[in-house]
Design an enzyme around this catalytic site. Structure first.
Site, PDB file in Angstrom:
ATOM      1  N   GLY A 120     -10.231  -2.229  -0.245  1.00  0.00           N
ATOM      2  CA  GLY A 120     -10.615  -3.459   0.424  1.00  0.00           C
ATOM      3  C   GLY A 120     -10.277  -3.374   1.900  1.00  0.00           C
TER       4      GLY A 120
ATOM      5  N   GLN B 192      -8.067  -6.873   9.884  1.00  0.00           N
ATOM      6  CA  GLN B 192      -7.483  -5.532   9.866  1.00  0.00           C
ATOM      7  C   GLN B 192      -8.163  -4.582  10.846  1.00  0.00           C
ATOM      8  OE1 GLN B 192      -7.571  -5.287   5.323  1.00  0.00           O
ATOM      9  NE2 GLN B 192      -5.838  -3.993   5.932  1.00  0.00           N
TER      10      GLN B 192
ATOM     11  N   CYS C  93      -1.277  -1.441   1.745  1.00  0.00           N
ATOM     12  CA  CYS C  93      -2.210  -2.029   2.691  1.00  0.00           C
ATOM     13  C   CYS C  93      -2.476  -1.035   3.810  1.00  0.00           C
ATOM     14  CB  CYS C  93      -1.600  -3.319   3.249  1.00  0.00           C
ATOM     15  SG  CYS C  93      -2.646  -4.195   4.417  1.00  0.00           S
ATOM     16  N   LEU C  94      -3.728  -0.929   4.221  1.00  0.00           N
ATOM     17  CA  LEU C  94      -4.077  -0.026   5.317  1.00  0.00           C
ATOM     18  C   LEU C  94      -3.380  -0.429   6.608  1.00  0.00           C
ATOM     19  CD1 LEU C  94      -7.899   0.375   4.604  1.00  0.00           C
ATOM     20  CD2 LEU C  94      -6.063   2.000   4.067  1.00  0.00           C
TER      21      LEU C  94
ATOM     22  N   HIS D  10      -5.602 -10.218  -2.238  1.00  0.00           N
ATOM     23  CA  HIS D  10      -4.958  -9.441  -1.175  1.00  0.00           C
ATOM     24  C   HIS D  10      -5.771  -9.533   0.117  1.00  0.00           C
ATOM     25  CE1 HIS D  10      -2.644  -5.889   0.411  1.00  0.00           C
ATOM     26  NE2 HIS D  10      -3.721  -5.853   1.173  1.00  0.00           N
ATOM     27  N   GLU D  11      -7.076  -9.292   0.021  1.00  0.00           N
ATOM     28  CA  GLU D  11      -7.922  -9.336   1.220  1.00  0.00           C
ATOM     29  C   GLU D  11      -8.048 -10.758   1.759  1.00  0.00           C
ATOM     30  OE1 GLU D  11      -8.446  -6.624   2.691  1.00  0.00           O
ATOM     31  OE2 GLU D  11      -7.871  -5.398   0.986  1.00  0.00           O
TER      32      GLU D  11
ATOM     33  N   HIS E  86      -5.367 -11.837   4.110  1.00  0.00           N
ATOM     34  CA  HIS E  86      -5.549 -11.422   5.508  1.00  0.00           C
ATOM     35  C   HIS E  86      -6.299 -12.493   6.311  1.00  0.00           C
ATOM     36  CE1 HIS E  86      -3.842  -7.444   5.554  1.00  0.00           C
ATOM     37  NE2 HIS E  86      -4.540  -7.081   4.496  1.00  0.00           N
TER      38      HIS E  86
END
Length: 184
Positions: free
Chosen positions: A45, A50, A98-99, A140-141, A144
């Site tokens: 994702g 991000q 997470c990225l 999760h996304e 953000h």
């Protein structure tokens, strides 16, 4: 184009993202860039904050979970102006990464199921329910978009233990194969 990933500590990751409309500048290119960036970084994702844009948009590809949940085979979606309207079911813990927080994974408890409203990449409106891994990745996304990081879900003592590691990540003390943007 592969976009740089915004790293923990950058202010854009703490802003509540804004809705967009069909006239958002270079939207078609940005949508393609989001997919390309997520896949290049080996993510499941990626949310617009991000990559430095405080807009309500994220992409997910849950195909990697298809072995455990066969209905996720080919499950690839874009969410624009998403709003989670309900969270239900027992909370369950799973290790998340997470990225934007490279090299760090922690157990996070999330509700089993969600209801969400959103527009897809063709500006078609959807009201859908998800559970299991799809619900987890979406939550999760979605976090953000609300300025929430997965580490915010950790217990207070765990957060204190992570402080030093997170400070190091925000200063570039990590390895990543993708381009990134450190906090200013």
């Amino acid at each position: 184009m592969i976009l740089p990933i915004t790293i923990y500590g950058h202010p854009v990751l703490r802003k509540v993202a804004k809705d967009i409309d069909k006239d958002y500048p270079d939207l078609e290119k940005f949508k393609a860039d989001m997919w390309q960036t997520m896949y290049f970084a080996d993510g499941v994702g990626l949310a617009a904050p991000q990559v430095g844009r405080s807009i309500r948009m994220f992409v997910i590809d849950c195909s990697t979970f298809a072995e455990e949940e066969p209905e996720l085979e080919g499950f690839k979606k874009m969410f624009i102006n998403a709003k989670i309207t309900e969270r239900t079911g027992e909370e369950w813990a799973m290790s998340e990464g997470c990225l934007s927080v490279p090299g760090l994974n922690e157990d996070v408890k999330r509700p089993e199921s969600i209801k969400i409203e959103y527009y897809d990449e063709n500006w078609e409106f959807h009201e859908e329910e998800y559970s299991g891994y799809a619900a987890r990745v979406i939550q999760h996304e979605y976090d953000h978009l609300e300025g929430i990081m997965f580490t915010d879900h950790c217990a207070p003592i765990k957060k204190r233990l992570l402080r030093g590691k997170l400070a190091g990540i925000s200063k570039g003390k990590f390895k990543a194969k993708y381009k990134f943007t450190l906090p200013r």
